[in-house]
Design a protein around this motif. Structure first.
Motif, PDB file in Angstrom:
ATOM      1  N   TRP A  37      -7.826   7.701   9.779  1.00 37.29           N
ATOM      2  CA  TRP A  37      -9.228   7.317   9.780  1.00 37.29           C
ATOM      3  C   TRP A  37      -9.496   6.275  10.862  1.00 37.29           C
ATOM      4  CZ3 TRP A  37     -12.009   4.848   4.958  1.00 37.29           C
ATOM      5  CH2 TRP A  37     -13.390   4.881   5.148  1.00 37.29           C
ATOM      6  N   SER A  38      -8.621   5.298  10.984  1.00 32.88           N
ATOM      7  CA  SER A  38      -8.820   4.249  11.987  1.00 32.88           C
ATOM      8  C   SER A  38      -8.755   4.829  13.398  1.00 32.88           C
ATOM      9  CB  SER A  38      -7.808   3.115  11.820  1.00 32.88           C
ATOM     10  OG  SER A  38      -6.498   3.542  12.116  1.00 32.88           O
TER      11      SER A  38
ATOM     12  N   VAL B  59      -1.730   6.420   1.285  1.00 31.19           N
ATOM     13  CA  VAL B  59      -2.967   5.696   1.600  1.00 31.19           C
ATOM     14  C   VAL B  59      -2.891   5.127   3.012  1.00 31.19           C
ATOM     15  CG1 VAL B  59      -4.404   3.702   0.991  1.00 31.19           C
ATOM     16  CG2 VAL B  59      -3.532   5.213  -0.801  1.00 31.19           C
ATOM     17  N   LEU B  60      -1.747   4.575   3.368  1.00 26.05           N
ATOM     18  CA  LEU B  60      -1.584   4.025   4.711  1.00 26.05           C
ATOM     19  C   LEU B  60      -1.741   5.118   5.770  1.00 26.05           C
ATOM     20  CD1 LEU B  60      -1.029   1.710   6.617  1.00 26.05           C
ATOM     21  CD2 LEU B  60       1.421   2.096   6.267  1.00 26.05           C
TER      22      LEU B  60
ATOM     23  N   ILE C 249       0.849  -1.183   0.000  1.00 26.41           N
ATOM     24  CA  ILE C 249       0.000   0.000   0.000  1.00 26.41           C
ATOM     25  C   ILE C 249       0.891   1.242   0.000  1.00 26.41           C
ATOM     26  CG2 ILE C 249      -0.174   0.005   2.518  1.00 26.41           C
ATOM     27  CD1 ILE C 249      -3.108   0.793   2.226  1.00 26.41           C
TER      28      ILE C 249
ATOM     29  N   MET D  92      -5.351   5.918   6.105  1.00 24.83           N
ATOM     30  CA  MET D  92      -6.062   4.852   6.817  1.00 24.83           C
ATOM     31  C   MET D  92      -5.747   4.890   8.310  1.00 24.83           C
ATOM     32  SD  MET D  92      -8.057   3.266   4.745  1.00 24.83           S
ATOM     33  CE  MET D  92      -8.516   1.877   5.735  1.00 24.83           C
ATOM     34  N   GLN D  93      -4.515   5.210   8.666  1.00 29.02           N
ATOM     35  CA  GLN D  93      -4.147   5.304  10.079  1.00 29.02           C
ATOM     36  C   GLN D  93      -4.940   6.410  10.768  1.00 29.02           C
ATOM     37  OE1 GLN D  93       0.106   5.655   9.441  1.00 29.02           O
ATOM     38  NE2 GLN D  93       0.453   3.604  10.257  1.00 29.02           N
TER      39      GLN D  93
ATOM     40  N   VAL E  41     -13.646  -1.206   5.526  1.00 25.89           N
ATOM     41  CA  VAL E  41     -13.804  -0.516   4.251  1.00 25.89           C
ATOM     42  C   VAL E  41     -14.009  -1.511   3.113  1.00 25.89           C
ATOM     43  CG1 VAL E  41     -12.602   0.951   2.565  1.00 25.89           C
ATOM     44  CG2 VAL E  41     -12.570   1.554   4.990  1.00 25.89           C
TER      45      VAL E  41
ATOM     46  N   GLN F 170      -9.879  -1.378  10.239  1.00 25.80           N
ATOM     47  CA  GLN F 170     -10.424  -0.334   9.367  1.00 25.80           C
ATOM     48  C   GLN F 170     -10.370  -0.752   7.906  1.00 25.80           C
ATOM     49  OE1 GLN F 170     -11.934   2.236  10.533  1.00 25.80           O
ATOM     50  NE2 GLN F 170     -12.317   3.384   8.685  1.00 25.80           N
ATOM     51  N   ILE F 171      -9.256  -1.354   7.496  1.00 21.41           N
ATOM     52  CA  ILE F 171      -9.146  -1.832   6.115  1.00 21.41           C
ATOM     53  C   ILE F 171     -10.205  -2.892   5.839  1.00 21.41           C
ATOM     54  CG2 ILE F 171      -7.683  -3.149   4.516  1.00 21.41           C
ATOM     55  CD1 ILE F 171      -5.277  -1.627   5.797  1.00 21.41           C
TER      56      ILE F 171
ATOM     57  N   VAL G 211      -5.736  -0.315  12.318  1.00 21.43           N
ATOM     58  CA  VAL G 211      -5.652  -0.114  10.875  1.00 21.43           C
ATOM     59  C   VAL G 211      -6.168  -1.360  10.156  1.00 21.43           C
ATOM     60  CG1 VAL G 211      -4.087   0.256   8.919  1.00 21.43           C
ATOM     61  CG2 VAL G 211      -3.761   1.532  11.041  1.00 21.43           C
ATOM     62  N   ASN G 212      -5.805  -2.531  10.646  1.00 26.66           N
ATOM     63  CA  ASN G 212      -6.275  -3.768  10.032  1.00 26.66           C
ATOM     64  C   ASN G 212      -7.808  -3.848  10.048  1.00 26.66           C
ATOM     65  OD1 ASN G 212      -5.399  -6.501   8.973  1.00 26.66           O
ATOM     66  ND2 ASN G 212      -6.858  -7.081  10.570  1.00 26.66           N
TER      67      ASN G 212
END
Length: 59
Positions: A22-23, A15-16, A11, A19-20, A37, A33-34, A30-31
């Motif tokens: 957002w999580s 993007v990571l 990734i 995501m961090q 999504v 959250q991914i 993060v896992n």
């Protein structure tokens, strides 16, 4: 609970990082959250059966 499988993910850093952030806002890892999504995208696309096991910790 459904079986979990490991999958390596490449990734971009941007993007990571997004995501961090957002999580953290959603109080998830993060896992998680991914997975959230991806599951949401699959449901919206009609690719995930509504009766599929849902073993997420969405909190």
């Amino acid at each position: 609970m459904a079986e979990k499988k490991a999958y390596p993910l490449r990734i971009s850093a941007a993007v990571l990082e997004a995501m961090q952030k957002w999580s953290e806002d959603e109080l998830r890892s993060v896992n998680a959250q991914i997975e959230y999504v991806l599951r949401d995208a699959l449901r919206r696309a009609g690719r995930l059966k509504s009766g599929a096991p849902d073993d997420t910790d969405d909190a």
